[in-house]
Write an enzyme that holds these catalytic residues in place. Structure first.
Site, short mmCIF file in Angstrom:
data_model
loop_
_atom_site.label_atom_id
_atom_site.label_comp_id
_atom_site.label_asym_id
_atom_site.label_seq_id
_atom_site.Cartn_x
_atom_site.Cartn_y
_atom_site.Cartn_z
N SER A 75 0.92 -1.11 -0.05
CA SER A 75 0.13 0.10 -0.13
C SER A 75 0.79 1.39 -0.08
O SER A 75 1.64 1.37 -1.09
CB SER A 75 -0.91 -0.08 1.21
OG SER A 75 -2.11 0.97 1.11
N HIS A 111 -7.55 -5.54 -1.32
CA HIS A 111 -6.44 -4.88 -0.54
C HIS A 111 -6.06 -5.67 0.88
O HIS A 111 -5.14 -5.46 1.28
CB HIS A 111 -6.90 -3.41 -0.05
CG HIS A 111 -5.65 -2.69 -0.10
ND1 HIS A 111 -4.71 -2.26 -0.93
CD2 HIS A 111 -5.22 -1.77 1.10
CE1 HIS A 111 -3.84 -1.25 -0.59
NE2 HIS A 111 -4.11 -1.26 0.68
#
Length: 663
Positions: free
Chosen positions: A520, A633
């Site tokens: 990320s 994610h």
């Protein structure tokens, strides 16, 4: 006995204990125990019930996941959520024996059960398109024979957690356990959450964004609803984000966590109390420069629950979790604003349930060498007793590396904190390849907690170095805000300063064999680093951002995150977005770069990885792209177990291939 080294698939050997719930009458406690079946490649969660003087026993059985155990007011029953019949539904079961009764049959499932003070009703959350979705036997919509286009009219139309959003919204409903009648309490095209029942049973509190244009006015307000009249009263001011509501036992106060967006997404979470009689809202931790709650980054536990304010019986004070200096602990606060630490170990307190009348707690605690167990704590006598030993056998079998804290100064004098882990089988006088890890967020915190990825790498013969650069939580408001508008600036200097400090301090690091990885924001930093230095021989970027221009609008947060964090936009600050994009500098990349990304990642969409891979490949750079199907994610933390193992092995193998000295 020689201990073996940890492998990626040890995930299937580990047990996670979360969401402890202590019942004050019987002094029994419930919790969720989660394992992963290697054969079935699925998570299995079972609710256990135990007492201080005896071993805990399974309360639920069967396949699927049982979560969210909640005691009835008299302690005789547990409500919980189970997927035993595919859809998550709420069940109620006597604690002393008997069958579990399914009490919700909602078309789209149900969760977040909250008992009424009288014990005859349950407040819960469910996704609803029409009121028919609440009823037993609601018809499942038949598959359409012909495809239809998706018509988008809102800025927010997808979610990393849910995928593309449809006409369903998260609503609150009330179930009468005697009559089985369900009353939908909230309506409309909005989502409601964090339900809490008042001690007198006449009101419920919740959070929602009820602004005229919730796409543009990004807030979450606290509301109180009168159950008889259904009238709602807003107690916050449409200028921030609030959640995790609890009532004081006397019903005089609402306590909750949140902030008023003074620093947008980099604002510290604080403790707030609303007095219902005077209608006055107070921030009680305004002068406490600490993040309230648990923001520790890890890759093992999922399903951690923040209990919010845990009120004392006299309603004059409360306990709460906080994150500070890489640790999470417990603070006590009072209505008059006094705050002081109760339990601040060099560990990760990731779960807590407190009997506030006797000031005792059941806590989940993890450390760099312990995945996590439940403990009994007596705040008055400081007694501490371990209650579970679910990972004991595994710990005795493997060699676990401990994280040693480090502190250093960045070139401009800012203090930065981190950790270093020696490889398994460490030998004095030998030099080892070293991997620098960068966390996501960026407003999160590496902590004194177990990290499976780090253990897999140290077992392979790598030193692992990780740090909390500017932008991280745990070091005050100025520190966490310092990254906004400066991605790749002082934060990059902090990360590289960690590497410099380690090289100067530890003679076992091989300066010619350095790697870097992160996910990320950590993936962004990995991309940025290899585009601005050649000191790393290998890098792995995970679920990363490479291009802030194309990120704008394609992420589920992309229409505001870029403006808040990078301080660029598509109107008059386009160059700002481009200047902070690693792909602008892709011609400078000489480090072999492995790119890992989930195909259903809507937070950092996979196009970020696709264009980075093509840009590198076209220029003849050494790179490889690994795509994880049906993964969002959260792949590294709660994704498909087999794919989590594949991910760890790809990271390990890439560094083994390009860094010399690994075993």
């Amino acid at each position: 006995m020689t201990k073996r080294k940890i492998e990626a698939n040890d995930l299937f050997r580990l047990t996670s204990l979360t969401d402890p719930q202590w019942e004050k009458h019987s002094r029994k406690f419930a919790y969720v125990q989660t394992t992963i079946s290697e054969e079935d490649n699925e998570y299995l969660s079972t609710i256990y019930v135990g007492s201080l003087d005896g071993a805990a026993k399974p309360f639920t059985s069967g396949k699927g996941r049982a979560t969210s155990p909640r005691w009835s007011p008299d302690g005789s029953r547990l409500a919980f959520v189970s997927t035993r019949n595919e859809k998550a539904q709420i069940y109620v079961m006597p604690v002393d024996g008997g069958e579990a009764e399914q009490v919700t049959f909602c078309k789209n499932g149900a969760g977040s059960p909250v008992w009424s003070p009288c014990g005859t009703k349950l407040l819960f959350s469910t996704a609803v398109e029409s009121e028919e979705d609440l009823k037993a036997g609601a018809k499942t919509e038949e598959k359409k024979k012909k495809p239809e286009p998706m018509v988008v009219e809102k800025l927010r139309y997808k979610s990393d957690a849910k995928g593309f959003l449809d006409k369903k919204n998260d609503h609150l409903a009330m179930l009468d356990l005697k009559t089985k009648e369900i009353t939908q309490l909230t309506q409309g095209d909005r989502d409601y959450g964090s339900p809490a029942w008042s001690p007198d049973g006449k009101k419920v509190a919740f959070v929602a964004n009820l602004e005229e244009n919730p796409d543009e006015v990004l807030v979450t307000d606290v509301y109180v609803m009168d159950l008889e009249s259904k009238e709602k009263k807003k107690v916050t001011h449409s200028n921030g984000f609030f959640s995790t509501i609890t009532w004081s036992p006397d019903g005089a106060f609402l306590g909750f966590l949140g902030h008023e967006k003074e620093f947008q997404s980099a604002t510290l979470t604080r403790v707030w109390v609303y007095q219902l009689e005077t209608e006055v809202l107070h921030c009680l931790t305004e002068n406490l420069d600490i993040e309230v709650g648990d923001v520790a980054i890890g890759d093992f536990h999922s399903g951690n629950v923040n209990p919010g304010l845990m009120w004392t019986e006299d309603s004059d004070g409360f306990y709460f979790l906080l994150s500070d200096q890489g640790g999470t602990g417990i603070y006590y606060g009072s209505i008059d604003g006094a705050m002081y630490p109760i339990h601040l170990p060099g560990e990760h307190v990731y779960g807590v349930s407190i009997l506030t009348d006797s000031h005792e707690a059941i806590v989940g605690i993890s450390s760099s060498t312990d995945p996590g167990e439940l403990y009994y704590l007596d705040f008055r006598s400081q007694k501490r007793e371990q209650l579970t030993h679910v990972n004991k056998a595994w710990k005795e079998e493997v060699e676990i590396s401990a994280a040693e804290p480090i502190s250093f100064k960045a070139p401009d004098g800012w203090d930065v904190h981190g950790w270093i882990m020696k490889p398994a089988g460490f030998e004095e006088g030998k030099k080892y390849p070293t991997i620098l890890e960068v966390h996501g967020g960026p407003h999160a915190m590496y902590a004194n907690t177990y990290f499976h990825e780090f253990q897999v790498l140290t077992s392979q013969g790598f030193v692992v170095l990780f740090t909390n650069p500017r932008g991280s939580h745990g070091y005050g408001q100025e520190f966490v805000d310092a990254v906004r508008g400066d991605y790749g600036g002082k934060d990059y200097i902090d990360v590289m300063s960690a590497m410099d400090y380690a090289l100067e301090t530890f003679d076992f690091i091989d300066e010619k064999n350095l790697g870097i990885t992160g996910g990320s924001y950590g993936g962004f930093m990995t991309n940025w680093a290899v585009a601005h230095t050649d000191r790393f021989k290998a890098a792995v970027t995970q679920r990363s951002i490479s291009n802030w221009l194309s990120f704008y609008g394609v992420s589920d947060i992309g229409y505001y995150f870029s403006e808040w964090e990078v301080k660029g936009n598509m109107e008059d600050k386009v160059e700002k977005l481009w200047d902070h994009s690693p792909i602008k500098y892709v011609a400078n990349v000489n480090t072999p770069l492995l790119i890992l990304h989930g195909e259903k990642d809507y937070r950092c969409p996979i196009e970020q990885a696709e264009q980075l891979f093509i840009a590198l490949k076209k220029q003849g750079k050494t790179t490889k792209f690994v795509r994880f199907p049906d993964s969002n994610h959260e792949l590294s933390r709660s994704g498909n177990p087999a794919l989590r193992v594949h991910r760890l092995n790809h990271i390990k193998n890439w560094f083994v291939e390009y860094l010399e000295g690994a075993e």
